[in-house]
Write an enzyme that holds these catalytic residues in place. Structure first.
Site, PDB file in Angstrom:
ATOM      1  N   ASP A   1      -1.530  -7.573  -6.357  1.00 13.85           N
ATOM      2  CA  ASP A   1      -2.683  -7.428  -5.667  1.00 13.85           C
ATOM      3  C   ASP A   1      -2.323  -8.114  -4.418  1.00 13.85           C
ATOM      4  O   ASP A   1      -2.122  -9.314  -4.141  1.00 13.85           O
ATOM      5  CB  ASP A   1      -3.733  -8.035  -6.360  1.00 13.85           C
ATOM      6  CG  ASP A   1      -5.224  -8.306  -5.687  1.00 13.85           C
ATOM      7  OD1 ASP A   1      -5.127  -7.961  -4.406  1.00 13.85           O
ATOM      8  OD2 ASP A   1      -6.049  -8.542  -6.107  1.00 13.85           O
ATOM      9  N   VAL A   2      -2.408  -7.278  -3.239  1.00 18.41           N
ATOM     10  CA  VAL A   2      -1.979  -8.037  -1.893  1.00 18.41           C
ATOM     11  C   VAL A   2      -2.882  -9.081  -1.493  1.00 18.41           C
ATOM     12  O   VAL A   2      -2.659  -9.921  -0.767  1.00 18.41           O
ATOM     13  CB  VAL A   2      -1.768  -7.252  -0.771  1.00 18.41           C
ATOM     14  CG1 VAL A   2      -0.628  -6.235  -1.074  1.00 18.41           C
ATOM     15  CG2 VAL A   2      -3.010  -6.296  -0.740  1.00 18.41           C
TER      16      VAL A   2
ATOM     17  N   TYR B   1     -15.229  -3.745   7.205  1.00 20.14           N
ATOM     18  CA  TYR B   1     -13.793  -3.239   7.582  1.00 20.14           C
ATOM     19  C   TYR B   1     -13.512  -3.395   9.056  1.00 20.14           C
ATOM     20  O   TYR B   1     -12.373  -3.701   9.361  1.00 20.14           O
ATOM     21  CB  TYR B   1     -13.925  -1.577   7.253  1.00 20.14           C
ATOM     22  CG  TYR B   1     -12.500  -0.935   7.498  1.00 20.14           C
ATOM     23  CD1 TYR B   1     -11.601  -0.996   6.519  1.00 20.14           C
ATOM     24  CD2 TYR B   1     -12.356  -0.257   8.584  1.00 20.14           C
ATOM     25  CE1 TYR B   1     -10.392  -0.214   6.751  1.00 20.14           C
ATOM     26  CE2 TYR B   1     -11.127   0.577   8.948  1.00 20.14           C
ATOM     27  CZ  TYR B   1     -10.384   0.577   8.016  1.00 20.14           C
ATOM     28  OH  TYR B   1      -9.025   1.146   8.409  1.00 20.14           O
TER      29      TYR B   1
ATOM     30  N   SER C   1      -6.648  -0.657  13.052  1.00 20.27           N
ATOM     31  CA  SER C   1      -7.254   0.501  12.838  1.00 20.27           C
ATOM     32  C   SER C   1      -8.092   0.839  14.192  1.00 20.27           C
ATOM     33  O   SER C   1      -8.630  -0.280  14.913  1.00 20.27           O
ATOM     34  CB  SER C   1      -8.458   0.430  12.028  1.00 20.27           C
ATOM     35  OG  SER C   1      -9.134   1.547  11.810  1.00 20.27           O
TER      36      SER C   1
ATOM     37  N   LYS D   1     -10.223  -5.478  10.503  1.00 18.42           N
ATOM     38  CA  LYS D   1      -9.038  -4.908  11.410  1.00 18.42           C
ATOM     39  C   LYS D   1      -8.954  -5.727  12.927  1.00 18.42           C
ATOM     40  O   LYS D   1      -7.815  -5.591  13.344  1.00 18.42           O
ATOM     41  CB  LYS D   1      -9.163  -3.422  11.355  1.00 18.42           C
ATOM     42  CG  LYS D   1      -9.165  -2.913  10.175  1.00 18.42           C
ATOM     43  CD  LYS D   1      -7.734  -2.891   9.471  1.00 18.42           C
ATOM     44  CE  LYS D   1      -7.572  -2.212   8.237  1.00 18.42           C
ATOM     45  NZ  LYS D   1      -6.113  -2.175   7.639  1.00 18.42           N
TER      46      LYS D   1
ATOM     47  N   GLY E   1       0.751  -1.045  -0.034  1.00 19.79           N
ATOM     48  CA  GLY E   1      -0.056  -0.086  -0.086  1.00 19.79           C
ATOM     49  C   GLY E   1       1.067   1.289  -0.063  1.00 19.79           C
ATOM     50  O   GLY E   1       0.545   2.349   0.365  1.00 19.79           O
ATOM     51  N   ALA E   2       2.157   1.314  -0.596  1.00 19.55           N
ATOM     52  CA  ALA E   2       2.922   2.172  -0.339  1.00 19.55           C
ATOM     53  C   ALA E   2       2.753   3.414  -1.312  1.00 19.55           C
ATOM     54  O   ALA E   2       3.179   4.465  -1.113  1.00 19.55           O
ATOM     55  CB  ALA E   2       4.428   1.679  -1.130  1.00 19.55           C
TER      56      ALA E   2
ATOM     57  N   ALA F   1     -14.339  -5.543  11.191  1.00 18.09           N
ATOM     58  CA  ALA F   1     -14.273  -6.972  11.585  1.00 18.09           C
ATOM     59  C   ALA F   1     -12.873  -7.335  10.947  1.00 18.09           C
ATOM     60  O   ALA F   1     -12.007  -7.921  11.749  1.00 18.09           O
ATOM     61  CB  ALA F   1     -15.319  -7.699  11.181  1.00 18.09           C
TER      62      ALA F   1
HETATM   63  P1  NAP Z   1      -5.112   5.030   1.125  1.00 21.89           P
HETATM   64  O1  NAP Z   1      -4.406   6.079   1.155  1.00 21.89           O
HETATM   65  O2  NAP Z   1      -6.383   4.588   0.413  1.00 21.89           O
HETATM   66  O3  NAP Z   1      -3.878   3.820   0.777  1.00 21.89           O
HETATM   67  C1  NAP Z   1      -3.998   2.625   0.435  1.00 21.89           C
HETATM   68  C2  NAP Z   1      -3.083   1.840  -0.474  1.00 21.89           C
HETATM   69  O4  NAP Z   1      -3.402   0.543  -0.652  1.00 21.89           O
HETATM   70  C3  NAP Z   1      -3.710   2.483  -1.703  1.00 21.89           C
HETATM   71  O5  NAP Z   1      -2.449   3.174  -2.602  1.00 21.89           O
HETATM   72  C4  NAP Z   1      -4.228   1.461  -2.538  1.00 21.89           C
HETATM   73  O6  NAP Z   1      -4.119   1.519  -3.861  1.00 21.89           O
HETATM   74  C5  NAP Z   1      -3.622   0.215  -1.971  1.00 21.89           C
HETATM   75  N1  NAP Z   1      -4.396  -1.054  -2.114  1.00 21.89           N
HETATM   76  C6  NAP Z   1      -5.495  -1.061  -2.041  1.00 21.89           C
HETATM   77  N2  NAP Z   1      -6.029  -2.424  -2.473  1.00 21.89           N
HETATM   78  C7  NAP Z   1      -5.023  -3.055  -2.605  1.00 21.89           C
HETATM   79  C8  NAP Z   1      -4.587  -4.463  -3.153  1.00 21.89           C
HETATM   80  N3  NAP Z   1      -5.450  -5.191  -3.414  1.00 21.89           N
HETATM   81  N4  NAP Z   1      -3.141  -4.422  -3.457  1.00 21.89           N
HETATM   82  C9  NAP Z   1      -2.277  -3.820  -3.412  1.00 21.89           C
HETATM   83  N5  NAP Z   1      -2.360  -2.395  -3.004  1.00 21.89           N
HETATM   84  C10 NAP Z   1      -3.781  -2.019  -2.702  1.00 21.89           C
HETATM   85  O7  NAP Z   1      -5.452   4.612   2.544  1.00 21.89           O
HETATM   86  P2  NAP Z   1      -4.330   4.970   4.041  1.00 21.89           P
HETATM   87  O8  NAP Z   1      -5.111   5.736   4.813  1.00 21.89           O
HETATM   88  O9  NAP Z   1      -3.070   5.288   3.629  1.00 21.89           O
HETATM   89  O10 NAP Z   1      -4.425   3.610   4.587  1.00 21.89           O
HETATM   90  C11 NAP Z   1      -3.542   2.795   4.936  1.00 21.89           C
HETATM   91  C12 NAP Z   1      -3.647   1.585   5.801  1.00 21.89           C
HETATM   92  O11 NAP Z   1      -3.977   2.396   7.191  1.00 21.89           O
HETATM   93  C13 NAP Z   1      -4.793   0.975   5.576  1.00 21.89           C
HETATM   94  O12 NAP Z   1      -4.835  -0.433   5.790  1.00 21.89           O
HETATM   95  C14 NAP Z   1      -6.107   1.248   6.296  1.00 21.89           C
HETATM   96  O13 NAP Z   1      -7.264   0.656   6.678  1.00 21.89           O
HETATM   97  C15 NAP Z   1      -5.429   1.842   7.576  1.00 21.89           C
HETATM   98  N6  NAP Z   1      -6.037   2.900   8.243  1.00 21.89           N
HETATM   99  C16 NAP Z   1      -6.300   4.163   7.867  1.00 21.89           C
HETATM  100  C17 NAP Z   1      -6.863   5.164   8.645  1.00 21.89           C
HETATM  101  C18 NAP Z   1      -7.141   6.440   7.963  1.00 21.89           C
HETATM  102  O14 NAP Z   1      -7.925   7.140   8.585  1.00 21.89           O
HETATM  103  N7  NAP Z   1      -6.719   6.918   6.898  1.00 21.89           N
HETATM  104  C19 NAP Z   1      -7.379   4.846   9.771  1.00 21.89           C
HETATM  105  C20 NAP Z   1      -7.068   3.554  10.365  1.00 21.89           C
HETATM  106  C21 NAP Z   1      -6.362   2.638   9.581  1.00 21.89           C
HETATM  107  P3  NAP Z   1      -5.483   2.183  -4.875  1.00 21.89           P
HETATM  108  O15 NAP Z   1      -5.471   3.658  -4.438  1.00 21.89           O
HETATM  109  O16 NAP Z   1      -5.054   1.821  -6.120  1.00 21.89           O
HETATM  110  O17 NAP Z   1      -6.680   1.339  -4.319  1.00 21.89           O
END
Ligand code: NAP
Length: 248
Positions: free
Chosen positions: A62-63, A155, A141, A159, A12-13, A157
């Site tokens: 795709d992870v 979501y 999360s 996490k 998810g970089a 569940a």
């Molecule tokens: P984000 O900006 O949407 O980043 C997530 C990344 O994961 C995106 O680049 C996405 O690619 C990629 N991804 C999605 N499905 C994938 C797959 N099947 N294979 C490979 N890559 C995939 O979200 P973020 O906020 O940085 O979230 C990062 C992590 O933190 C997630 O696990 C999220 O649940 C967790 N988190 C976030 C928050 C928050 O408030 N932001 C809070 C708690 C936890 P695409 O954009 O191309 O789909």
């Protein structure tokens, strides 16, 4: 240079938190492997990194897909011969009522958020076990603990599954001196929460004792600590980074 010469995979970089982790790791001397779905987005991340990190490996995968994960880990081992750190950060989230969640949607959220953590951890653990060294950090999360401010039940569940998986793997990995921990962010300013809209974000920020969302750097700082040898005696920890939203 807390991570000097360490080989670190970040999934998810290309996302908000993943990019921040990549930058913190690059500044700390790590050799990066950046994994995401979109090659162009990964190349933009590389372009934003310091000069010495321009040779980072990018892998489109795709992870949630077992063969993608196996071939990604094999590529990393071919190129670097070792993996020191794995950050399972890829994830998807949807605001949706339980009555509107179809089985296919439930399964996709579980696959991307939870199965991926199992698949990557399994492949990497096999290798770390032989070296008797490794750090695995999973991004869970706050939703896992309180059911979610906005996120669908699937979501939250998924996490909660990440938290329990982290503890189970930490128990098994401890014998090999491998640390397995999770960071539990509260709402954080990224593309994921941008999608919720300004009004919702204002309302949720008001529920947080700090009255603001986390910056992705706040999460990356916690990940960097757990990835470093400063955290060598910490395992099975679920580290809250949430401005006081959940205290347990
Ligand atoms: P984000 O900006 O949407 O980043 C997530 C990344 O994961 C995106 O680049 C996405 O690619 C990629 N991804 C999605 N499905 C994938 C797959 N099947 N294979 C490979 N890559 C995939 O979200 P973020 O906020 O940085 O979230 C990062 C992590 O933190 C997630 O696990 C999220 O649940 C967790 N988190 C976030 C928050 C928050 O408030 N932001 C809070 C708690 C936890 P695409 O954009 O191309 O789909």
């Amino acid at each position: 240079m807390l991570l000097k010469n360490k080989v670190a995979i970040i999934t998810g970089a290309a996302g908000g938190i993943g990019r921040a982790v990549a930058r913190f790791f690059a500044d700390s001397g790590a050799q990066l492997v950046l994994i995401d779905l979109d090659e162009a987005a990964l190349n933009q991340v590389i372009a934003s990194l310091p000069e010495k990190s321009k040779n980072s490996l990018t892998i489109v995968a795709d992870v949630a897909d077992e063969s993608d994960v196996k071939s990604a880990v094999a590529s990393v081992l071919r190129q670097f011969d070792r993996i020191d750190i794995l950050v399972n950060c890829a994830g998807i989230c949807k605001m949706i009522s339980i009555l509107d969640i179809e089985v296919a949607e439930w399964d996709r959220i579980m696959a991307v958020n939870l199965r991926s953590v199992f698949l990557f951890s399994k492949e990497v653990f096999r290798h770390m076990r032989d070296r008797r060294y490794g750090k695995i950090i999973n991004i869970a999360s706050a939703a896992a603990k309180i059911g979610g401010l906005a996120a669908g039940a699937h979501y939250s569940a998924s996490k909660a599954g990440v938290i329990c998986f982290t503890k189970s793997l930490a128990l098994q990995a401890a014998a090999y001196k491998i640390n397995v921990n999770a960071v539990c962010p509260g709402p954080t300013k990224t593309e994921m929460t941008n999608a919720w809209g300004q009004q919702t974000n204002n309302d949720f920020a008001d529920k947080i004792p700090f009255k603001q969302y986390a910056h992705p750097d706040d999460i990356a700082a916690a990940v960097l600590f757990l990835a470093s040898d400063n955290a060598r005696y910490i395992t099975g920890e679920i580290l809250d980074v949430n401005g006081g939203l959940v205290m347990d």
